[in-house]
Design a protein around this motif. Structure first.
Motif, PDB file in Angstrom:
ATOM      1  N   TYR A   1      -5.698  14.588  -3.085  1.00  9.90           N
ATOM      2  CA  TYR A   1      -5.219  13.460  -2.279  1.00  9.90           C
ATOM      3  C   TYR A   1      -4.663  12.396  -3.223  1.00  9.90           C
ATOM      4  N   ASP A   2      -3.377  12.545  -3.567  1.00 10.71           N
ATOM      5  CA  ASP A   2      -2.779  11.699  -4.599  1.00 10.71           C
ATOM      6  C   ASP A   2      -2.693  10.229  -4.216  1.00 10.71           C
ATOM      7  N   ALA A   3      -2.727   9.923  -2.923  1.00 10.75           N
ATOM      8  CA  ALA A   3      -2.535   8.536  -2.486  1.00 10.75           C
ATOM      9  C   ALA A   3      -3.817   7.721  -2.508  1.00 10.75           C
ATOM     10  N   VAL A   4      -4.940   8.322  -2.879  1.00  7.57           N
ATOM     11  CA  VAL A   4      -6.209   7.587  -2.939  1.00  7.57           C
ATOM     12  C   VAL A   4      -6.611   7.414  -4.397  1.00  7.57           C
TER      13      VAL A   4
ATOM     14  N   ASP B   1      -4.628   5.067  -8.413  1.00  7.31           N
ATOM     15  CA  ASP B   1      -4.293   6.193  -7.543  1.00  7.31           C
ATOM     16  C   ASP B   1      -4.215   7.479  -8.363  1.00  7.31           C
ATOM     17  N   ILE B   2      -4.677   8.574  -7.771  1.00  2.00           N
ATOM     18  CA  ILE B   2      -4.690   9.861  -8.465  1.00  2.00           C
ATOM     19  C   ILE B   2      -3.278  10.302  -8.821  1.00  2.00           C
ATOM     20  N   ARG B   3      -2.271   9.874  -8.042  1.00  2.00           N
ATOM     21  CA  ARG B   3      -0.892  10.276  -8.338  1.00  2.00           C
ATOM     22  C   ARG B   3      -0.450   9.816  -9.720  1.00  2.00           C
ATOM     23  N   GLY B   4      -1.088   8.780 -10.261  1.00  2.00           N
ATOM     24  CA  GLY B   4      -0.724   8.287 -11.578  1.00  2.00           C
ATOM     25  C   GLY B   4      -1.543   8.895 -12.705  1.00  2.00           C
ATOM     26  N   TYR B   5      -2.432   9.822 -12.374  1.00  2.00           N
ATOM     27  CA  TYR B   5      -3.266  10.447 -13.402  1.00  2.00           C
ATOM     28  C   TYR B   5      -2.488  11.510 -14.162  1.00  2.00           C
ATOM     29  N   SER B   6      -2.827  11.698 -15.414  1.00  2.00           N
ATOM     30  CA  SER B   6      -2.328  12.840 -16.177  1.00  2.00           C
ATOM     31  C   SER B   6      -3.060  14.089 -15.700  1.00  2.00           C
TER      32      SER B   6
END
Length: 303
Positions: free
Chosen positions: A86-89, A127-132
């Motif tokens: 869930y990339d948006a959380v 947000d998880i979307r910004g994780y490597s």
């Protein structure tokens, strides 16, 4: 003790057989599931997690069938290879949601402990979307341990991690294994398994190729026949010299050099430079021709 038993397990999809008649037993400690890509490791782990029924055979945890029994999820933590998250959380929200799904008495405290364990507290509010990729692997690990499971199933957990992250995860797996948890992690990289697992299970083309102490199986891999392609200043003279060396089972003179199959790896690599020097031959290239994991594991299957 948390013991997973697989008895003559097969899984097929139409005419494609992903896992073929596999039997193994996983006990407390760290076990490596080793094999080339496409060997059936992920399918095996998915069945051990209870998400996929075997087409034949049985997969049990403490004698209970894993598939169709949601209560076993309380005892199992899973890190899947795929990154469908869930990339948006935020990382915090993701781990906390998993803690609440397990109906833990204090989900917030459990989430904080799990995130701290994988060293993601500094990034938990992003947000998880910004994780490597490595950070996503670590936050998945946090969701796997948030409910303090007795079994951990990790599918290629080191993918995308930098050296420091890999070292930390290795230390964590060592510690969890020493606590008496049953841990299985898959990898297609021999060195990763060597660093962590005392016991390994080897899969090749859906079949169970080898099982046991890592060092013993590593010895079999080292002692297998090795193939080399050698280029030199005088390939014909070198081929003749190698034939008489006594550590080879086959020598072929080809357009791209001398193809050698060495039966005694240690003796051959020590003898080759001396043979060339004694005859005034200059070695231009010595290239292993069969160092892929597929070739190593295929040798184990033949054994």
């Amino acid at each position: 003790m948390a013991i997973i038993d697989l008895a003559q397990v097969s899984r097929w999809y139409g005419n494609v057989v992903a896992v073929n008649d596999v039997s193994m037993r996983l006990e407390p400690g760290v076990t490596g599931l080793l094999g080339p890509n496409g060997a059936g490791k992920s399918t095996l782990i998915t069945m051990m997690a209870g998400f996929l029924p075997p087409s034949a055979g049985s997969v049990t945890l403490g004698g209970r069938p894993l598939h169709g029994d949601p209560s076993v999820y309380r005892e199992i933590g899973l890190v899947p290879e795929r990154e469908e998250m869930y990339d948006a959380v935020t990382g915090w929200t993701f781990v906390l949601a998993n803690a609440r799904l397990h109906r833990l008495p204090d989900p917030e405290a459990a989430a904080r402990r799990a995130i701290a364990t994988v060293e993601m507290a500094d990034a938990q509010d992003r947000d998880i979307r910004g994780y490597s990729k490595g950070m996503k692997q670590r936050i998945k690990m946090a969701t796997a341990i948030v409910h303090d499971p007795t079994v951990l199933l990790l599918d290629e957990p080191f993918n995308g991690m930098d050296p420091r992250q890999r070292l930390h995860l290795m230390e964590l797996l060592h510690r969890l294994g020493d606590e008496g948890r049953t841990i299985l992690f898959s990898s297609h990289i021999l060195e990763e398994v060597e660093q962590i697992a005392g016991r390994i299970e080897v899969m090749v083309a859906g079949r169970h190729a080898a099982s046991g102490d890592f060092r013993e199986i590593r010895r079999l891999m080292t002692q297998r026949p090795h193939q080399y392609t050698i280029r030199s200043s005088d390939d014909r003279a070198l081929a003749a010299a190698v034939i008489g060396a006594g550590s080879t089972s086959g020598v072929e003179l080809a357009d791209d050099g001398v193809h050698v199959q060495a039966t005694d790896f240690a003796a051959f690599v020590h003898a080759l430079p001396r043979l060339a020097a004694d005859r005034g031959i200059r070695l231009l290239e010595v290239r292993p021709a069969d160092e892929s994991l597929e070739s190593v594991f295929s040798y184990l299957v033949a054994r």
